[in-house]
Design a protein around this motif. Structure first.
Motif, mmCIF file in Angstrom:
data_model
loop_
_atom_site.group_PDB
_atom_site.id
_atom_site.type_symbol
_atom_site.label_atom_id
_atom_site.label_comp_id
_atom_site.label_asym_id
_atom_site.label_seq_id
_atom_site.Cartn_x
_atom_site.Cartn_y
_atom_site.Cartn_z
ATOM 1 N N ARG A 259 -8.051 -0.046 -21.165
ATOM 2 C CA ARG A 259 -7.109 0.465 -19.781
ATOM 3 C C ARG A 259 -7.690 -0.188 -18.496
ATOM 4 N N LYS A 260 -7.061 0.260 -17.611
ATOM 5 C CA LYS A 260 -7.543 0.032 -16.379
ATOM 6 C C LYS A 260 -8.759 0.760 -15.816
ATOM 7 N N VAL A 261 -9.846 0.235 -15.343
ATOM 8 C CA VAL A 261 -10.915 0.683 -15.115
ATOM 9 C C VAL A 261 -11.373 0.369 -13.542
ATOM 10 N N ASP A 262 -11.720 1.444 -12.751
ATOM 11 C CA ASP A 262 -12.170 1.333 -11.453
ATOM 12 C C ASP A 262 -13.852 1.072 -11.563
ATOM 13 N N PHE A 263 -13.981 -0.269 -11.294
ATOM 14 C CA PHE A 263 -15.346 -0.720 -11.584
ATOM 15 C C PHE A 263 -16.568 0.184 -10.750
ATOM 16 N N ASP A 264 -16.133 0.348 -9.511
ATOM 17 C CA ASP A 264 -17.314 0.823 -8.489
ATOM 18 C C ASP A 264 -17.445 2.022 -8.985
ATOM 19 N N THR A 265 -16.489 3.120 -9.599
ATOM 20 C CA THR A 265 -16.829 4.291 -9.688
ATOM 21 C C THR A 265 -17.453 4.357 -11.212
ATOM 22 N N THR A 266 -17.054 3.604 -12.027
ATOM 23 C CA THR A 266 -17.951 3.415 -13.444
ATOM 24 C C THR A 266 -19.248 2.890 -13.341
ATOM 25 N N TRP A 267 -19.648 1.920 -12.462
ATOM 26 C CA TRP A 267 -20.791 1.354 -12.307
ATOM 27 C C TRP A 267 -21.655 2.429 -11.645
ATOM 28 N N CYS A 268 -21.189 3.275 -10.728
ATOM 29 C CA CYS A 268 -22.005 4.139 -9.901
ATOM 30 C C CYS A 268 -22.541 5.145 -11.057
ATOM 31 N N VAL A 269 -21.675 5.488 -11.903
ATOM 32 C CA VAL A 269 -22.104 6.601 -12.822
ATOM 33 C C VAL A 269 -23.268 5.872 -14.092
ATOM 34 N N LEU A 270 -22.960 4.664 -14.341
ATOM 35 C CA LEU A 270 -23.579 3.842 -15.475
ATOM 36 C C LEU A 270 -24.950 3.365 -14.754
ATOM 37 N N LEU A 271 -24.897 3.147 -13.209
ATOM 38 C CA LEU A 271 -26.210 2.984 -12.788
ATOM 39 C C LEU A 271 -27.381 3.774 -12.701
ATOM 40 N N GLU A 272 -26.975 5.121 -12.845
ATOM 41 C CA GLU A 272 -27.826 6.191 -12.850
ATOM 42 C C GLU A 272 -28.507 6.083 -14.185
ATOM 43 N N THR A 273 -27.686 5.762 -15.362
ATOM 44 C CA THR A 273 -28.404 5.956 -16.573
ATOM 45 C C THR A 273 -29.366 4.658 -16.647
ATOM 46 N N VAL A 274 -28.861 3.564 -16.150
ATOM 47 C CA VAL A 274 -29.430 2.462 -16.368
ATOM 48 C C VAL A 274 -30.854 2.595 -15.574
ATOM 49 N N VAL B 274 -13.608 -4.405 -21.900
ATOM 50 C CA VAL B 274 -12.419 -4.379 -22.049
ATOM 51 C C VAL B 274 -11.240 -4.136 -21.157
ATOM 52 N N ALA B 275 -11.731 -4.018 -20.025
ATOM 53 C CA ALA B 275 -10.682 -3.646 -18.823
ATOM 54 C C ALA B 275 -9.596 -4.387 -18.653
ATOM 55 N N CYS B 276 -8.211 -3.724 -18.280
ATOM 56 C CA CYS B 276 -7.135 -4.389 -18.109
ATOM 57 C C CYS B 276 -6.973 -4.297 -16.502
ATOM 58 N N PRO B 277 -6.057 -5.182 -16.152
ATOM 59 C CA PRO B 277 -5.622 -6.424 -16.870
ATOM 60 C C PRO B 277 -6.690 -7.609 -17.164
ATOM 61 N N GLU B 278 -7.936 -7.606 -16.452
ATOM 62 C CA GLU B 278 -8.962 -8.547 -16.827
ATOM 63 C C GLU B 278 -10.235 -7.871 -17.030
ATOM 64 N N PRO B 279 -10.761 -8.381 -17.751
ATOM 65 C CA PRO B 279 -12.110 -7.759 -18.551
ATOM 66 C C PRO B 279 -13.443 -8.150 -17.335
ATOM 67 N N LEU B 280 -13.995 -6.710 -17.054
ATOM 68 C CA LEU B 280 -15.024 -6.875 -15.798
ATOM 69 C C LEU B 280 -16.494 -7.167 -16.300
ATOM 70 N N SER B 281 -16.555 -8.145 -17.367
ATOM 71 C CA SER B 281 -17.962 -8.494 -18.126
ATOM 72 C C SER B 281 -18.919 -9.044 -17.120
ATOM 73 N N ASP B 282 -18.067 -10.166 -16.297
ATOM 74 C CA ASP B 282 -18.983 -10.955 -15.422
ATOM 75 C C ASP B 282 -19.405 -10.110 -14.251
#
Length: 725
Positions: A6-21, A53-61
């Protein structure tokens, strides 16, 4: 929660993920509800998965780049914390942060499992690709899995800037530990092994950082330290004390290595210590070897061996001194043998030397094959020593005579097990002989005599000895010896067949007890040339003729050659006060049988009847006259008369009487008073090892001692004796 891309907002998701990291990398506690609700799905970290697996382009890089940037910032922050505490706290602070970070990085690698599997691993080149595929991409340019990235970041932003001061502190603390000062072992071990762990993910050269940053300077410092220590010990101690203290220091350093270092360093550090404390002082240690070996200081020799063994070429001098010492000891033992039993002295002296130094090498040098080789060379030199270079070595003959003495019937008081052990010891000496063919020549001649004259104490022992020789030298060496045995067995069968033949011929008796041995010409060390002429006595003619008839009928085409000089017989002397049974050679027997019809004969008559040559006759008469069986008038000429000694008395009886009298005196001196029957029993018991005495002879000896006033009958009893002091 859906796993559909699905379409993912990287900044929002990363902000949450970063706390766990952040919580994971610092090993802080992560709220379980947040983890379960927000970030996990069975076997998947959901936010990492969603970004990959984000759409339309994966955000792995972008996820990889942001994570890398976070790790770099985090390690740089830790670096600042370390250096703010000052030099003295570097190690403890570094260790504290490393323990936290290394655990956190392993957890972080799990958190990023999906990214590692689907994004990073697929784009990585294998080792085979990098080595043989011709790719221009450097391994350093490839993306690392997150756990590997975390370790690489630590190396670049923590290890590289701090390596010099940290290594300096590490070396100082290890030196303090050598000087028995207190150090924090856990910190030292953890910091040193961080240089290994930080690159353990590498398939090629995973220890390179450890070896370059720490191991190389540590080896240099270790070498310098022990160079000074060795010089100090050498000035303060004698060689024995020096070796003991060096061994203690080497053991302590080995233990220290196992406390602090990676296993790959153990042998390297030990080698460095050995070079500085032992190899640099070889001249000093080698100079003490000769005296230590001469007085056989076992403890010092053991320490010397322990120190020199790891050093290239270190044992050479010690081995040579041991070889020389054993050789000289062996030569002293065998050079000047004197007495009646030189063969026994020779073999037993060599075995004593061999046994002593075999035990020394086993205990002191742990049966090191180099020292076993030195023992073998030394024993070989002593055994094969020639007192006169122009004459052959006597050892093969002495050894064969020693074996002959063991295997003869005259050898008394040896059990079967003891005899087998002694024969096995003979093989120990035999293996060192250079001239084994000389031994074989002597041994075969002596074996032939034992077999022909039935002098062997045990045929099993004879065969066992031949088998031992075969194991030592092979079948070819003992082939003829085996054939000699075979001949004796065949001869036993032939004598049985001959008895059956006589019965079939209705020959009740031959007039004598007759047995024959048929020997193969090539197997026995018996010459058949220059055989003396001889006419067999009339008493033996019938036996010889009948056997020839039997043998020619059984084996057509075979020729028998009679070797009369190897034959013997037993005569009964009836012309004396008491009869004697005397064993003698055939020539002696032929001469004495002529005296059945006369008490005196001329030598010319004896020659005529026996057909012996004059030289051979005189040779045979020498034994008969020396034993006083016959008396020769004047010189031994053909006209001289040979007379039968009608007053012959065997000296052996007199010798036995003297032995019995000595035994009686010994017994009575110890007992003071003894009954007649008890005295007889004790005398028989003592004499049994030499001969079997008869009771009348013992009684005569007792009477003789009473006459000589050594003994007397007690006043209380006629069958009781007392010792006269």
């Amino acid at each position: 929660m859906s796993l559909k891309p699905r379409k993912v907002d990287f900044d929002t998701t990363w902000c949450v993920l970063l706390e766990t990291v952040k919580s994971v990398i610092t090993c802080a506690k992560v709220n379980r509800t947040t983890w379960n609700d927000r970030f996990s799905y069975p076997f998947v970290i959901f936010d990492v998965y969603a970004l990959c697996v984000a759409c339309p382009e994966p955000l792995s890089d972008r996820l990889y780049v942001e994570t890398k940037q976070f790790l770099e910032n985090h390690v740089q922050e830790l670096y600042q914390n370390v250096i703010q505490h000052g030099d003295e706290s570097y190690l403890s602070q570094y260790h504290k942060y490393w323990e936290e970070y290394s655990r956190g990085s392993s957890f972080l690698n799990l958190l990023y499992g999906y990214l590692n599997t689907t994004f990073i691993k697929k784009q990585k080149y294998s080792e085979a690709d990098l080595s043989y595929g011709g790719f221009s991409v450097e391994s350093a340019d490839q993306k690392l899995e997150i756990g590997e990235l975390a370790l690489d970041t630590w190396k670049r932003f923590m290890v590289e800037p701090l390596k010099d001061p940290i290594v300096k502190l590490l070396l100082a603390d290890i030196k303090n530990d050598r000087m028995s000062s207190t150090v924090h072992q856990t910190v030292l071990h953890g910091v040193i092994n961080s240089f290994v762990n930080v690159e353990e993910y590498k398939k090629k050269h995973p220890l390179q950082l450890y070896e370059e940053v720490f191991e190389a300077p540590f080896k240099l410092e270790t070498g310098d330290f022990y160079r000074v220590e060795a010089a100090k010990l050498k000035d303060e101690c004698n060689c024995s004390e020096f070796m003991e203290k060096v061994i203690i220091k080497l053991d302590n350093e080995d233990f220290r290595s196992r406390k602090f270092l990676h296993p790959s360093s153990y042998s390297k550090v030990t080698h460095e210590c050995q070079q500085r404390m032992v190899a640099d002082h070889l001249q000093f240690l080698h100079g003490e070897c000769r005296e230590m070996v001469r007085v056989e200081k076992r403890k010092d020799l053991s320490n010397m061996y322990q120190l020199l063994k790891p050093i290239h070429g270190g044992l050479g001098v010690l081995i040579q001194e041991i070889e020389t010492h054993i050789k000289n000891t062996g030569l002293e033992a065998v050079k000047n043998l004197k007495g009646d039993n030189i063969p026994g002295q020779f073999v037993e002296s060599i075995l004593e030397v061999h046994g002593k130094y075999t035990e020394l090498i086993k205990v002191v040098f742990h049966a090191d094959q180099q020292f076993v080789g030195a023992l073998d060379k030394a024993c070989a030199a002593a055994i094969n020593y020639k007192q006169n270079p122009r004459h052959g070595c006597k050892s093969p003959e002495l050894l064969s005579r020693y074996c002959d003495n063991l295997l003869k019937k005259s050898s008394k008081g040896i059990s079967e097990n003891e005899l087998d052990d002694k024969l096995a010891n003979c093989i120990t000496v035999f293996k060192y002989l250079d001239d084994k063919d000389v031994f074989q020549r002597f041994y075969s001649k002596m074996l032939a005599k034992r077999l022909i004259y039935t002098q062997s104490a045990s045929m099993d022992a004879e065969e066992a000895m031949i088998n031992k020789l075969k194991q030592a030298c092979g079948y070819e060496f003992t082939n003829k010896l085996h054939r000699m045995f075979t001949d004796m067995n065949i001869s036993t069968g032939l004598n049985n067949d001959f008895s059956d033949f006589l019965k079939k011929q209705n020959v009740s008796e031959l007039g004598v007890n007759f047995s024959i041995s048929v020997l193969q010409a090539g197997a026995w060390p018996i010459g058949q040339s220059n055989l003396p002429t001889f006419a067999i006595p009339q008493e033996l003619e019938k036996s010889v003729r009948m056997f020839e008839t039997f043998y020619s009928g059984k084996f057509s085409g075979r020729k028998l050659t009679w070797l009369h000089s190897f034959c013997n017989g037993e005569l009964k002397f009836n012309h004396l006060k008491r009869p004697y049974f005397v064993s003698m050679g055939t020539f002696h027997m032929a001469i004495l049988l002529l005296f059945n019809s006369s008490d005196s004969l001329k030598l010319s008559d004896i020659m005529e009847h026996t057909k012996l040559s004059e030289a051979e006759l005189k040779k045979q008469l020498q034994t008969l006259t020396e034993t006083k069986i016959v008396v020769l008038e004047d010189d031994a000429s053909l006209d001289s008369a040979l007379t039968l000694n009608l007053n012959y008395n065997n000296k052996l009886d007199e010798d036995r009487k003297m032995y019995l009298q000595a035994a009686i005196v010994r017994i009575m001196k110890a007992r003071k008073i003894l009954k007649h029957t008890m005295l007889i029993q004790e005398v028989i018991s003592q004499a049994r090892a030499r001969f079997s005495p008869n009771i009348p002879m013992i009684k005569k000896c007792i009477e003789a001692l009473i006459d000589k006033q050594y003994l007397e009958r007690t006043s209380n009893s006629t069958d009781e004796y007392s010792y006269v002091a």
